[in-house]
Motif scaffolding. Sequence first.
Motif: not given
Length: 174
Positions: A15-22, A24-28, A75-85
């Motif tokens: 979850v900490a890694e996901w929050h960091d990624w998210y 960064a995703h928002i900034r994109v 498509a921009s969410t990479g590996e995270w898309r399959h980890l989100q439900t």
Amino acid sequence: MIYMVEMDFPHPERVAEWHDWYLAHIRVLLSVPGFRASQRFQAILPVAAPYLALHEVSGPEMFDSPAYRSRGGPASTGEWRHLQTNWRRNLLEGLDATPDVPADSHLLLLDEARDARLPPGPNVTWLRGVGLDRAVEECGLAVLSDPTPLLDLARHDPRVRLYRPISEKIRAAA
């Protein structure tokens, strides 16, 4: 117009890694013309999709732009898309800007719950679902300084959800 994304992330070890990624995703996303602001939230009581993002966007045409197609979308969410439900994306009409929810406040979301018996106080703005998944026909949003008067209602009515901010409201560069 509000672009609302709801989801669960049932992987506590990441979850900490996901929050960091998210973040960064928002900034994109905020680099896409038409994305104006974003803020993330987490439910304070158990719900099917405990994470919520409210994005302020110019309108539905933005989702068809080459910039969004190259930098945003599922498509921009990479590996995270399959980890989100329990992932739902809805485009809502009724507000031009996302509500300002300071760190010490909460967000009330009423999902198809205009008949919910709210205590006096919340100033609810009603929005209509107009695009993307269209999983929401109507929802209400309100900023609360104290969620306590609504906790019992939210515990018993899954249409009434309470969130705390997990990010500040981030605005696109002018």
